[in-house]
Design a protein around this motif. Structure first.
Motif, mmCIF file in Angstrom:
data_model
loop_
_atom_site.group_PDB
_atom_site.id
_atom_site.type_symbol
_atom_site.label_atom_id
_atom_site.label_comp_id
_atom_site.label_asym_id
_atom_site.label_seq_id
_atom_site.Cartn_x
_atom_site.Cartn_y
_atom_site.Cartn_z
ATOM 1 N N ALA A 6 11.142 -1.039 -63.392
ATOM 2 C CA ALA A 6 11.960 -2.025 -63.737
ATOM 3 C C ALA A 6 11.337 -3.041 -64.596
ATOM 4 O O ALA A 6 12.030 -3.681 -65.252
ATOM 5 C CB ALA A 6 12.745 -2.497 -62.231
ATOM 6 N N ALA A 63 10.699 -1.881 -67.937
ATOM 7 C CA ALA A 63 11.927 -1.699 -68.892
ATOM 8 C C ALA A 63 12.516 -3.143 -69.390
ATOM 9 O O ALA A 63 12.790 -3.330 -70.423
ATOM 10 C CB ALA A 63 12.942 -1.127 -67.986
ATOM 11 N N ASN A 64 12.332 -4.110 -68.387
ATOM 12 C CA ASN A 64 12.732 -5.382 -68.798
ATOM 13 C C ASN A 64 11.955 -5.910 -69.812
ATOM 14 O O ASN A 64 12.529 -6.479 -70.806
ATOM 15 C CB ASN A 64 12.317 -6.615 -67.454
ATOM 16 C CG ASN A 64 13.564 -7.421 -67.325
ATOM 17 O OD1 ASN A 64 14.064 -7.908 -68.150
ATOM 18 N ND2 ASN A 64 14.097 -7.519 -66.207
ATOM 19 N N THR A 119 11.297 12.341 -59.636
ATOM 20 C CA THR A 119 12.645 11.887 -59.730
ATOM 21 C C THR A 119 12.640 11.150 -61.030
ATOM 22 O O THR A 119 11.804 10.650 -61.809
ATOM 23 C CB THR A 119 12.352 10.375 -58.581
ATOM 24 O OG1 THR A 119 11.600 9.558 -59.392
ATOM 25 C CG2 THR A 119 11.979 10.663 -57.583
ATOM 26 N N THR A 164 8.300 -0.464 -58.399
ATOM 27 C CA THR A 164 8.924 -1.444 -58.909
ATOM 28 C C THR A 164 8.598 -1.887 -60.147
ATOM 29 O O THR A 164 8.807 -2.764 -61.117
ATOM 30 C CB THR A 164 8.503 -2.623 -57.965
ATOM 31 O OG1 THR A 164 6.876 -2.763 -57.962
ATOM 32 C CG2 THR A 164 8.964 -2.751 -56.552
ATOM 33 N N TYR A 181 14.693 6.742 -70.467
ATOM 34 C CA TYR A 181 14.598 7.227 -68.951
ATOM 35 C C TYR A 181 13.268 6.989 -68.535
ATOM 36 O O TYR A 181 12.393 6.786 -69.024
ATOM 37 C CB TYR A 181 15.053 8.844 -68.875
ATOM 38 C CG TYR A 181 13.798 9.615 -69.450
ATOM 39 C CD1 TYR A 181 12.615 10.090 -68.790
ATOM 40 C CD2 TYR A 181 13.531 10.239 -70.944
ATOM 41 C CE1 TYR A 181 11.778 11.053 -69.371
ATOM 42 C CE2 TYR A 181 12.735 10.742 -71.851
ATOM 43 C CZ TYR A 181 12.022 11.419 -70.586
ATOM 44 O OH TYR A 181 10.922 12.086 -71.363
ATOM 45 N N THR A 182 13.269 6.959 -67.073
ATOM 46 C CA THR A 182 12.129 6.758 -66.296
ATOM 47 C C THR A 182 11.889 7.984 -65.547
ATOM 48 O O THR A 182 12.660 8.599 -65.045
ATOM 49 C CB THR A 182 12.034 5.554 -65.670
ATOM 50 O OG1 THR A 182 12.953 5.758 -64.297
ATOM 51 C CG2 THR A 182 12.471 4.345 -66.360
ATOM 52 N N ILE A 183 10.701 8.293 -65.365
ATOM 53 C CA ILE A 183 10.681 9.735 -64.518
ATOM 54 C C ILE A 183 9.407 9.379 -63.491
ATOM 55 O O ILE A 183 8.317 8.586 -64.041
ATOM 56 C CB ILE A 183 10.309 10.648 -65.194
ATOM 57 C CG1 ILE A 183 10.284 12.154 -64.701
ATOM 58 C CG2 ILE A 183 8.852 10.702 -66.322
ATOM 59 C CD1 ILE A 183 10.467 13.376 -65.304
ATOM 60 N N SER A 184 9.246 9.821 -62.330
ATOM 61 C CA SER A 184 7.840 9.768 -61.394
ATOM 62 C C SER A 184 7.555 11.123 -61.167
ATOM 63 O O SER A 184 8.430 12.063 -60.711
ATOM 64 C CB SER A 184 8.572 8.917 -60.089
ATOM 65 O OG SER A 184 8.749 7.723 -60.266
ATOM 66 N N VAL A 190 15.034 1.818 -73.129
ATOM 67 C CA VAL A 190 14.255 2.691 -72.250
ATOM 68 C C VAL A 190 15.374 3.940 -72.116
ATOM 69 O O VAL A 190 16.231 3.616 -71.591
ATOM 70 C CB VAL A 190 14.002 2.233 -70.979
ATOM 71 C CG1 VAL A 190 13.248 3.061 -70.094
ATOM 72 C CG2 VAL A 190 12.804 1.152 -71.170
ATOM 73 N N VAL A 217 7.982 2.243 -52.966
ATOM 74 C CA VAL A 217 9.031 2.156 -53.943
ATOM 75 C C VAL A 217 8.514 1.652 -55.386
ATOM 76 O O VAL A 217 7.528 0.820 -55.412
ATOM 77 C CB VAL A 217 10.048 0.946 -53.691
ATOM 78 C CG1 VAL A 217 10.959 0.685 -54.556
ATOM 79 C CG2 VAL A 217 10.787 1.395 -52.331
ATOM 80 N N ILE A 251 17.467 -0.947 -67.794
ATOM 81 C CA ILE A 251 17.211 -2.251 -68.392
ATOM 82 C C ILE A 251 16.460 -3.274 -67.604
ATOM 83 O O ILE A 251 16.249 -4.206 -67.736
ATOM 84 C CB ILE A 251 18.462 -2.875 -68.886
ATOM 85 C CG1 ILE A 251 19.624 -3.174 -67.858
ATOM 86 C CG2 ILE A 251 19.167 -2.205 -70.030
ATOM 87 C CD1 ILE A 251 20.306 -4.401 -67.975
ATOM 88 N N SER A 301 15.488 8.768 -63.663
ATOM 89 C CA SER A 301 16.508 7.670 -63.559
ATOM 90 C C SER A 301 17.012 7.833 -65.315
ATOM 91 O O SER A 301 16.088 7.682 -66.201
ATOM 92 C CB SER A 301 15.961 6.140 -63.744
ATOM 93 O OG SER A 301 15.604 6.027 -62.232
#
Lengths: 417, 417
Positions: free
Chosen positions: A24, A27-28, B40, A21, A39-42, A37, A19, B15, B42
């Protein structure tokens, strides 16, 4: 508003093996200096894919944070992609990272391999951000007017380097003032809490936002945020708001910002020059492990007797066989004896004890999985409380341990202030 | 090869307020039916952004799984975006979801609100996948030749609906087989490991891919993947490859797939009908807590004496004052006595002990922070080893504990097989 994107690289995320982690937490950290932020992408360990996605990210956002894909082995092709993307002709050795690699290998007693040496190589246009916690360096690239950072994927290395990245971003970009204050509460469920502070929340001054952040280990954290304006003014105003909040919640507030139940318990024990020990059954050492996560805990924490098997409860903790046979190991009487005896055996001012059923097996109709008795013993008295939860094994253990720490905190405060 | 993308919608992810665990689980389920997740992403609760990103996802992959953005308050945004994207003119009420909403509200004793009723509305081109676990329905859209699924964001609702989605995908698409096998190793650093298995890796059969996944608690995991062809054939071929790998790595291989050091130690103890206890100093209960994370650990784990303070080492564990004064608490002699005495006091077949300096304080020139002595005692002998690491306090504790478990595993295997 300055925007950012976060890009995590690695097949292991896309096949669902781990996962993500990092995103997050990153971004914090960005949010705290006012960077939003988008977007986030994997994405996969695939050079062409990495280049395409990072080009898009650079078009779409001001700052791009990349994590992962920097290990010494073959599946790691991020560095090649970054070389091409940054228009670097060659690799160069980073002397600062080479020094760190040498140190780490020496410490581990391992001879430096070619693979290790290759880790100190960076695309020539990279500015190196040394990573003292691992062998792969972090890098910054200036691409047009945008900034791209590449960090290792291992979470504690990535977050360690993010501290340097935040410093650079604050210097390089004109970030907006954001003021955050987090108030930590324990023992009141989120919905009850929301009701109790409803009026206070509705009367928050303009521009102030409240967020509820619940978690099994930390209770409900309340984060107050103020975007824009002077952080100094926000600090003064927030102190006033927080003081009203504390009046509403009293003892349920255990700390602020980065405090944890265990760090707060530690501070209180140090303040009053007191010591503590634990006697654990169902938590299996977790309370003790949490207490010793705090640097300097040797100043007040003496030790623990983990009595998973009833023979240890009897022989080392001196719980009578009668109690175990008539009341059961998960009972007020047993946990009270555990706490009292632990305190006497280890000669501490306080002791906290747990006995319960973490599950999934071991439950009965009367005492289902998720049941725990917790006791706190001091020189003047021993108090015990029953809690019931309905989570899975690991969550139950965490809830048991967090409640043990909170119970300990409440009793110490009660008796000393 | 059928490809998929996973798109999670929600400001709370961006966030950093919550970690996205849905994507990993959905990716895993897709992988099991041979659908490869390309990426993926977000994104925020923003209609324009949602439409743009989903259009891209439909261009780039065969299947798009969307989670989140369907709650009663955010409802309009994602559903509006899907209405537009699917070319639906209007909303229609889903009678099957309306029935579920009525039931849920009745169960909770809450009167049906307009907000609740609105949740049963879906874009007219949606095919509804009933969500018995919550009020928001899941939906399927056929857009050109592609399939788009929209699921609620709440993890157990999303995963519940994914079971239906998997059934639909198997029927609608001609899915390809994917086979994964992960081999878990401990004690060999990633770069040394890569060298040791270089020839083996270079000779992997065509179509097989290897990935290295290092972590402080699990060592280096080696994942072998085969995309396409028959999963049955891949399983047979992989067994052969794995057997060669195990010959190269011997005892360093501790398990496969979802095993952990603590679950493997547990299995071995159960197999040989043996028991274990621990005596911990610097790890402060972490070894014990890990051992008891395993369901059924009460079958072999008796307990622990956590002797953080030297007085506990002397009084309860019976380490002589002389050893502590002349050799120090962090020494071969001390940790050996801790393990031997713990085993005798708690009457177990094995005991493992740790004594070290987690840091950041407490180090000396000879014994810097990151130093740990670990001992394992059995009826026939007690062995001790020195390890040094250079992480921060929590990582050091984790490495100490993982190495203690691995040392224990090696000794038990050595003496019993």
């Amino acid at each position: 508003m300055i925007t950012a994107s976060i890009c995590t690289i690695g097949d292991e995320i896309l096949i669902g093996q781990i996962v993500d982690t990092n995103s997050a937490k990153i971004a914090n950290m960005l949010g705290e200096i006012g960077i939003k932020v988008s977007y986030t992408i994997s994405i996969a360990d695939d050079k062409k894919e990495i280049i395409t996605r990072l080009k898009n990210a650079l078009d779409e956002t001001d700052v791009v944070i990349v994590t992962g894909g920097l290990g010494p082995t073959k599946d790691d092709i991020t560095k090649d992609a970054l070389k091409e993307l940054s228009g670097s002709e060659n690799y160069r050795e980073s002397p600062e990272q080479m020094e760190i690699i040498r140190k780490i290998m020496k410490l581990r007693g391992i001879e430096l391999s070619d693979l290790n040496k290759r880790q100190a190589l960076v695309p020539e246009k990279a500015e190196v951000i040394a990573n003292p916690l691992g062998t792969a360096p972090s890098m910054m690239f200036r691409i047009g007017t945008k900034l791209l950072f590449s960090l290792p994927g291992v979470p504690y290395e990535a977050l360690g380097c993010m501290n340097s990245v935040i410093g650079i971003l604050k210097k390089e970009l004109n970030t907006e003032d954001i003021y955050h204050k987090t108030i930590l509460t324990f023992g009141i469920p989120e919905s009850t809490l929301a009701k109790r502070i409803e009026d206070w929340e509705n009367n928050l001054p303009e521009g102030y936002k409240l967020a509820y952040l619940p978690s099994p280990m930390s209770g409900v954290r309340l984060r107050i945020s103020k975007y824009g304006g002077s952080a100094k003014d926000a600090e003064i105003k927030t102190a006033e708001i927080v003081s009203q909040l504390k009046n509403l919640l009293c003892n349920a507030v255990y700390g602020e910002d980065d405090d944890t139940l265990q760090s707060v318990v530690g501070k209180i024990l140090l303040k009053y020059n007191l010591t503590v020990s634990t006697a654990e059954s169902c938590t299996g050492g977790l309370v003790s492990s949490l207490l010793t996560d705090v640097p300097g805990s040797s100043g007040y924490y003496y030790g623990s007797i983990i009595s998973y098997d009833n023979s240890i409860k009897e022989k080392i903790l001196g719980v009578s066989r009668e109690i175990i046979e008539t009341r059961g190991a998960v009972s007020r009487e047993c946990v009270t004896a555990m706490a009292e005896n632990a305190r006497k055996i280890m000669k501490t001012d306080y002791a906290v004890a747990t006995s319960g059923i973490a599950g999934p097996g071991g439950g009965t109709q009367d005492k289902p999985a998720g049941t725990v008795w917790i006791a706190v013993s001091s020189k003047s008295k021993t108090s015990a409380r029953l809690f019931t939860f309905n989570g899975q094994r690991e969550q139950n253990k965490q809830r048991f341990a967090a409640n043990a720490l909170n119970f300990l905190r409440e009793i110490i405060l009660d008796e000393n202030r």
